[in-house]
Design an enzyme around this catalytic site. Structure first.
Site, PDB file in Angstrom:
ATOM      1  N   ASP A  71       0.867  -1.165   0.000  1.00  0.00           N
ATOM      2  CA  ASP A  71       0.000   0.000   0.000  1.00  0.00           C
ATOM      3  C   ASP A  71       0.918   1.233   0.000  1.00  0.00           C
ATOM      4  O   ASP A  71       2.144   1.143   0.030  1.00  0.00           O
ATOM      5  CB  ASP A  71      -0.986  -0.030   1.174  1.00  0.00           C
ATOM      6  CG  ASP A  71      -2.216   0.850   0.902  1.00  0.00           C
ATOM      7  OD1 ASP A  71      -2.162   1.685  -0.023  1.00  0.00           O
ATOM      8  OD2 ASP A  71      -3.229   0.718   1.619  1.00  0.00           O
TER       9      ASP A  71
HETATM   10  C1  BGC Z   1      -5.183   3.077   0.215  1.00  0.00           C
HETATM   11  C2  BGC Z   1      -5.486   2.000  -0.803  1.00  0.00           C
HETATM   12  C3  BGC Z   1      -5.389   2.558  -2.195  1.00  0.00           C
HETATM   13  C4  BGC Z   1      -4.024   3.188  -2.384  1.00  0.00           C
HETATM   14  C5  BGC Z   1      -3.812   3.753  -3.776  1.00  0.00           C
HETATM   15  C6  BGC Z   1      -3.920   3.841  -0.104  1.00  0.00           C
HETATM   16  O1  BGC Z   1      -3.768   4.940   0.706  1.00  0.00           O
HETATM   17  O2  BGC Z   1      -5.074   2.493   1.486  1.00  0.00           O
HETATM   18  O3  BGC Z   1      -6.773   1.478  -0.569  1.00  0.00           O
HETATM   19  O4  BGC Z   1      -5.617   1.560  -3.149  1.00  0.00           O
HETATM   20  O5  BGC Z   1      -3.873   4.244  -1.450  1.00  0.00           O
HETATM   21  O6  BGC Z   1      -4.509   4.903  -4.002  1.00  0.00           O
END
Ligand code: BGC
Length: 729
Positions: free
Chosen positions: A290
């Protein structure tokens, strides 16, 4: 070519390609950067908004394998479909100028439709999709989302969220399919199947990404990205099964839990990422970190002593791709770690092979492959209609004393409250922008609840309130205006939020909304309370005093019309709660709780239980029977029940089948949902339903942490009836 031959052919191509790659090219494939690294500032007005030099530096010099997110920094927001097509074409064009012409995979959070493409069909968020209890709608949402994202030139969707929503304070509850494992598994896998079809290299299909593996959704204090403490049995019983279902449904990518479980950050957890995900679940695709989370093993978690050690820990735990996302440090450090032998080449080859495999499976290597035309595939009337149907089935009628609803179209209605006249409050986060709160960017042609009521009414519908969620409310004016109307529709709830900015300290509504509600109720006119927002906020004192309560959660872009359809009786409501709606802030007890939670002085007493939802007609389930009163271990058992529409209107009903293992070596939930079916019945019509319970349905995680079935008695519950059977050795 059959699937087996196709996968062997891909395996050969991957091996061949890998054998030609340098270490740098491999490290690049494992690197994912944010669009801003290659984008131009919004003010430049360039189309596409790409800085060619920076793009070449990323894709050609650093061999970057993946890009994510949206243009127009700093105010990241949805782009027109034409811009997206140009952006993704420019990125692919750059990748074709690299030595091995390995395509970049562009990922996006299209979590309730193509969130970041202007004018896309934006569906109810997952919590509301779950409320439909309609897997067909979830399948269609998957299909439409894949088509619209593909037509935008994008190639990978960071969706669905397979986390279980058992912590209502958590600001991402609405991204889940609710508190129940079975419901979430069914809704999530239906979405995946619609999204990917049998072959996601098809021009209108797209790979999904299961998020956020695993245990992310259960922070003990309710705040986003804070620790969960989940014992192994609980993990296996509640948190792993949805991911397992997603892997079985063919999702080829998995995003890692941004926080920690039992003191181990998701990105450092070898047991979860490798032993369980690969070894037990047989996941063959790739994992992506993430946002910035490998760095955070050093900067936040203090698990690693240096940024380099963080890279080593994460890669060795099983993270295949790093969402870095703002620089090339991951790339540089990984190259160093490989050179020094601290990360073996075999591990890098493994990760890169997985990434290349998914790129082949997505059809990205096919130079002939056209981008799906926008015409006929984007914002079609069918997509809007499906979305409206999803929104209708997502709305939960929680209370309807003396049939206060539906209202006549010539009734005069005062509409008040901070969620009555905004689109953003029905869509929530990941809508046009990350936070979803830029109301001015919302499409002009979609209707708020107030606008939809006004459009459909033949009477007087008046709105008293501000322009934005936080605008001051003139309570005296609302109360005075209430006197001129037959009813008040009081729309309360939450403004949009996503992730950590949505953290709260209490499930109570803010005082401003409570004061408004009390004043409106005092005014003496019948009040219908409408709740919108991503979490169940405590409304007990208000709900007790009003005759009608509608729980809308986040019904999406067609939510206004869907709610008006229900208020006026143009649609018979059938949504059901996918969570237990708490009566009090600390009343966080799920429906499938343990016996101690409803024993002696403890009771399961949510304001509205899981599965609750009224209709304008009535249904009765009866004749519950189990085909055999005794089965042998390993056999299925069939259950029959019939459901009848006993009222005077056509309507849909979801029949929920619960199971209880009467005595077991590990305490069992008082009941667990094992199957459900939604049917539509004319007045007086009756339908027989059959359900098959499999050994898996009877199983649980035993003393030694293995899934087992124990002989003994089982209880089946549907509606007010209970039946039983026993399992013998
Ligand atoms: C979130 C994810 C997301 C990623 C990309 C993160 O901050 O937890 O759910 O897919 O960002 O945008």
């Amino acid at each position: 070519m059959n699937t087996h031959a196709a996968s062997e052919a891909i395996e050969d191509k991957v091996k061949e390609l890998l054998s030609q790659m340098t270490l740098e090219e491999k490290a690049g494939q494992m690197t994912q950067i944010d669009f801003s690294v290659v984008g131009t500032p919004a003010v430049s007005g360039e189309e596409p908004p790409i800085d060619r030099t920076r793009l070449e530096d990323a894709v050609i010099n650093h061999h970057v394998g993946s890009i994510l997110n949206v243009p127009f920094t700093p105010a990241n927001r949805a782009a027109p479909i034409g811009t997206w097509r140009k952006i993704t074409a420019a990125v692919q064009e750059a990748s074709q100028r690299t030595r091995l012409k390995i395509p970049v995979i562009y990922g996006i959070d299209a979590i309730h439709g193509a969130t970041y493409t202007q004018g896309a069909a934006l569906f109810p968020q997952a919590i509301s999709m779950a409320a439909t209890f309609n897997p067909e709608l979830s399948f269609k949402e998957g299909e439409i989302t894949a088509r619209e994202v593909r037509a935008s030139g994008l190639q990978w969707n960071f969706s669905p969220v397979m986390d279980i929503g058992r912590q209502p304070l958590w600001p991402r509850l609405w991204e889940t399919y609710g508190e129940d494992v079975h419901l979430a598994s069914v809704m999530g896998t239906s979405y995946i199947k619609g999204h990917q079809g049998d072959d996601f290299s098809a021009p209108d299909k797209l790979p999904t990404c299961l998020k956020h593996y695993v245990g992310y959704s259960f922070p003990i204090n309710g705040k986003d990205r804070t620790p969960a403490w989940i014992g192994e049995r609980m993990l296996r019983e509640y948190f792993l099964p949805t991911f397992e279902a997603g892997v079985q449904a063919g999702a080829p990518t998995v995003m890692v839990n941004s926080s920690e479980v039992d003191g181990i950050p998701g990105h450092a957890n070898y047991q979860y990422l490798t032993t369980i995900l690969r070894g037990e679940m047989g996941f063959k695709g790739f994992t992506v970190s993430d946002w910035e989370d490998i760095k955070r093993l050093y900067t936040r978690d203090k698990l690693a002593a240096t940024p380099k050690e963080a890279v080593k820990i994460a890669v060795m735990a099983g993270v295949d791709m790093s969402m870095v996302p703002f620089d090339f440090t991951f790339y540089d450090l990984l190259v160093e770690l490989a050179r020094s032998g601290e990360v073996p080449m075999s591990r890098i080859d493994e990760a890169v092979s997985r990434i290349l495999t998914v790129k082949f499976q997505t059809g990205l290597f096919d130079p002939e492959r056209p981008v799906l035309p926008a015409e006929g595939n984007f914002a079609t009337p069918e997509a809007v209609e499906t979305n409206r149907q999803a929104a209708r089935e997502a709305i939960i009628l929680a209370k309807n004393d003396n049939h206060i609803l539906p209202l006549k179209k010539d009734a005069s209605i005062l509409v008040a409250g901070p969620t009555a006249n905004l689109l953003s409050v029905m869509n929530g986060g990941w809508t046009i922008t990350w936070q979803g709160d830029s109301e001015s960017l919302y499409p002009q042609d979609k209707l708020t609840v107030f606008e939809a009521l006004q459009t459909k009414s033949a009477g007087k519908v008046t709105y008293v309130g501000g322009q934005a969620f936080d605008d001051p409310i003139d309570v005296d004016k609302v109360v005075a205006e209430a006197q001129n109307h037959d009813y008040v529709l009081l729309a309360l709830g939450e403004k949009p939020y996503t992730e950590t900015p949505g953290n709260i300290d209490s499930l109570m509504l803010d005082q401003k909304q409570i004061d408004l509600a009390n004043a409106v109720i005092e005014a003496g006119k019948p009040v219908i309370l409408l709740m919108l927002g991503g979490r169940p906020r405590v409304i007990t004192a208000i709900a007790e005093k009003v005759p009608g309560v509608i729980l809308g959660f986040l019904p999406g872009m067609e939510g206004g019309e869907a709610i008006a359809d229900i208020i006026y009786g143009d649609y018979n409501p059938n949504g059901k709660l996918p969570i237990s709606y708490p009566r009090n802030t600390n009343d966080i007890v799920p429906y499938d709780h343990k016996p101690t939670e409803s024993f002696e002085f403890n009771t399961y007493k949510p304001l509205y239980p899981f599965g609750h939802g009224l209709s304008y007609t009535t249904f009765e389930t009866r004749g519950l029977s189990v085909e055999k009163s005794q089965i042998k271990m390993g056999e299925n058992v069939t259950v029959h029940v019939s459901v009848k529409n006993t009222g005077t209107l056509k309507g849909k009903e979801t029949v929920l089948l619960y199971l209880n293992d009467v005595a077991a070596s590990v305490t069992r939930p008082v009941r667990q949902l094992k199957a459900f079916k939604k049917v539509e019945l004319e007045p007086g019509q009756e339908q027989s339903l059959s359900f098959t319970l499999t050994p898996r349905d009877l199983s649980f995680i035993g003393i030694d942490m293995k899934r087992i079935v124990e002989p003994g008695e089982f209880k089946v519950m549907v509606g007010n009836e209970t039946a039983g059977f026993s399992v013998t050795e």
